[in-house]
Write a protein that holds these residues in place. Structure first.
Motif, PDB file in Angstrom:
ATOM      1  N   UNK A  24       0.819  -1.211   0.000  1.00 26.35           N
ATOM      2  CA  UNK A  24       0.000   0.000   0.000  1.00 26.35           C
ATOM      3  C   UNK A  24       0.860   1.271   0.000  1.00 26.35           C
ATOM      4  N   UNK A  25       2.106   1.180   0.466  1.00 26.10           N
ATOM      5  CA  UNK A  25       2.994   2.344   0.425  1.00 26.10           C
ATOM      6  C   UNK A  25       3.369   2.736  -1.004  1.00 26.10           C
ATOM      7  N   UNK A  26       3.124   1.855  -1.950  1.00 22.37           N
ATOM      8  CA  UNK A  26       3.370   2.220  -3.354  1.00 22.37           C
ATOM      9  C   UNK A  26       2.473   3.381  -3.773  1.00 22.37           C
ATOM     10  N   UNK A  27       1.337   3.533  -3.100  1.00 25.93           N
ATOM     11  CA  UNK A  27       0.419   4.643  -3.413  1.00 25.93           C
ATOM     12  C   UNK A  27       1.032   6.004  -3.089  1.00 25.93           C
ATOM     13  N   UNK A  28       1.998   6.045  -2.180  1.00 22.64           N
ATOM     14  CA  UNK A  28       2.665   7.302  -1.826  1.00 22.64           C
ATOM     15  C   UNK A  28       3.198   7.976  -3.084  1.00 22.64           C
ATOM     16  N   UNK A  29       3.726   7.182  -3.990  1.00 24.37           N
ATOM     17  CA  UNK A  29       4.349   7.722  -5.200  1.00 24.37           C
ATOM     18  C   UNK A  29       3.345   8.381  -6.144  1.00 24.37           C
ATOM     19  N   UNK A  30       2.082   8.036  -6.028  1.00 27.16           N
ATOM     20  CA  UNK A  30       1.073   8.620  -6.926  1.00 27.16           C
ATOM     21  C   UNK A  30       0.871  10.111  -6.686  1.00 27.16           C
ATOM     22  N   UNK A  31       1.341  10.611  -5.542  1.00 30.25           N
ATOM     23  CA  UNK A  31       1.232  12.056  -5.303  1.00 30.25           C
ATOM     24  C   UNK A  31       2.062  12.842  -6.310  1.00 30.25           C
ATOM     25  N   UNK A  32       3.007  12.187  -6.965  1.00 32.44           N
ATOM     26  CA  UNK A  32       3.818  12.834  -7.999  1.00 32.44           C
ATOM     27  C   UNK A  32       2.971  13.273  -9.182  1.00 32.44           C
ATOM     28  N   UNK A  33       1.898  12.537  -9.443  1.00 32.24           N
ATOM     29  CA  UNK A  33       1.052  12.806 -10.611  1.00 32.24           C
ATOM     30  C   UNK A  33      -0.345  13.262 -10.208  1.00 32.24           C
ATOM     31  N   UNK A  34      -0.876  12.693  -9.140  1.00 31.58           N
ATOM     32  CA  UNK A  34      -2.265  12.953  -8.772  1.00 31.58           C
ATOM     33  C   UNK A  34      -2.420  13.973  -7.643  1.00 31.58           C
ATOM     34  N   UNK A  35      -1.331  14.390  -7.037  1.00 27.55           N
ATOM     35  CA  UNK A  35      -1.347  15.517  -6.125  1.00 27.55           C
ATOM     36  C   UNK A  35      -1.795  15.277  -4.700  1.00 27.55           C
ATOM     37  N   UNK A  36      -2.345  16.340  -4.127  1.00 32.26           N
ATOM     38  CA  UNK A  36      -2.679  16.369  -2.699  1.00 32.26           C
ATOM     39  C   UNK A  36      -3.705  15.340  -2.242  1.00 32.26           C
ATOM     40  N   UNK A  37      -4.673  14.931  -3.059  1.00 30.87           N
ATOM     41  CA  UNK A  37      -5.582  13.889  -2.576  1.00 30.87           C
ATOM     42  C   UNK A  37      -4.843  12.608  -2.178  1.00 30.87           C
ATOM     43  N   UNK A  38      -3.741  12.309  -2.868  1.00 33.45           N
ATOM     44  CA  UNK A  38      -2.942  11.138  -2.508  1.00 33.45           C
ATOM     45  C   UNK A  38      -2.217  11.385  -1.193  1.00 33.45           C
ATOM     46  N   UNK A  39      -1.641  12.574  -1.040  1.00 26.17           N
ATOM     47  CA  UNK A  39      -0.929  12.920   0.194  1.00 26.17           C
ATOM     48  C   UNK A  39      -1.853  12.728   1.394  1.00 26.17           C
ATOM     49  N   UNK A  40      -3.030  13.326   1.335  1.00 27.10           N
ATOM     50  CA  UNK A  40      -3.983  13.210   2.442  1.00 27.10           C
ATOM     51  C   UNK A  40      -4.533  11.795   2.560  1.00 27.10           C
ATOM     52  N   UNK A  41      -4.753  11.141   1.438  1.00 28.74           N
ATOM     53  CA  UNK A  41      -5.338   9.799   1.439  1.00 28.74           C
ATOM     54  C   UNK A  41      -4.431   8.750   2.055  1.00 28.74           C
ATOM     55  N   UNK A  42      -3.116   8.763   1.712  1.00 32.51           N
ATOM     56  CA  UNK A  42      -2.216   7.762   2.294  1.00 32.51           C
ATOM     57  C   UNK A  42      -1.992   8.025   3.783  1.00 32.51           C
ATOM     58  N   UNK A  43      -2.094   9.282   4.189  1.00 37.06           N
ATOM     59  CA  UNK A  43      -2.000   9.613   5.613  1.00 37.06           C
ATOM     60  C   UNK A  43      -3.203   9.036   6.364  1.00 37.06           C
ATOM     61  N   UNK A  44      -4.397   9.345   5.887  1.00 39.71           N
ATOM     62  CA  UNK A  44      -5.622   8.846   6.527  1.00 39.71           C
ATOM     63  C   UNK A  44      -5.716   7.323   6.432  1.00 39.71           C
ATOM     64  N   UNK A  45      -5.366   6.769   5.284  1.00 40.00           N
ATOM     65  CA  UNK A  45      -5.405   5.312   5.107  1.00 40.00           C
ATOM     66  C   UNK A  45      -4.459   4.599   6.050  1.00 40.00           C
TER      67      UNK A  45
END
Length: 177
Positions: free
Chosen positions: A38-59
């Motif tokens: 699931x930490x692989x999702x951290x890298x998606x913030x490079x393309x998809x932005x802040x929703x990923x940043x907040x989402x992986x934190x909450x997740x």
């Protein structure tokens, strides 16, 4: 759709994805030698932005509140989640709007090291309360880093590089005034 509503919806989608991936892959998502896919999702913030940043934190908060087979540990809930927030935000700052192959790969290594240093600093003490500094190095840092490199620098970078090829996800160049 309102921008704030969209941000919240996208954040919740990434939080749910993070939680579900961690839950489904629980046997390899917890303990000292882990590959938290699931930490692989951290890298998606490079393309998809802040929703990923907040989402992986909450997740991560949710995943660490409900670990499979273990009682939740407040230290892990707080610091594991903060590790994801910091790592994902730095990936966002490094790559968003200018994601190149080189930036993404460097961000994957950087974020893997960040998560490994933070999680590796406390994880040995959750397993062995009176851990020595050697155990912190071997169990903590060297136990967490390989899994983070696999998840983030490997899987996450590959997924992110694939997403950069989707024209709709590329930011348009700025117009000169």
């Amino acid at each position: 759709m309102n921008g704030k509503v969209l941000l919240i919806a996208e954040t919740l989608i990434f939080a749910a994805l993070y939680f579900v991936l961690t839950f489904i892959l629980a046997p390899i998502s917890f303990l000292p030698l882990q590959v938290r896919v699931s930490d692989s999702l951290i890298m998606l913030s490079a393309v998809l932005g802040l929703p990923v940043v907040y989402g992986v934190f909450l997740g991560c908060i949710l995943a660490n509140l409900f670990p499979v087979g273990y009682p939740p540990n407040p230290v892990d809930v707080v610091f594991g989640s903060l590790a994801n927030l910091i790592a994902s935000y730095l990936v966002y700052l490094t790559c968003y709007g200018r994601a190149s192959r080189r930036r993404i790969l460097l961000a994957g290594i950087m974020s893997s090291i960040i998560v490994s240093l933070i999680v590796g600093s406390y994880l040995p003490f959750l397993i062995i309360p009176n851990a020595s500094w050697q155990e912190v190095v071997w169990i903590g840092y060297l136990g967490v880093l390989p899994g983070e490199l696999i998840a983030q620098a490997g899987l996450g970078s590959a997924l992110t590089l694939t997403l950069t090829r989707i024209p709709r996800l590329q930011k348009p160049p700025k117009r000169k005034s």
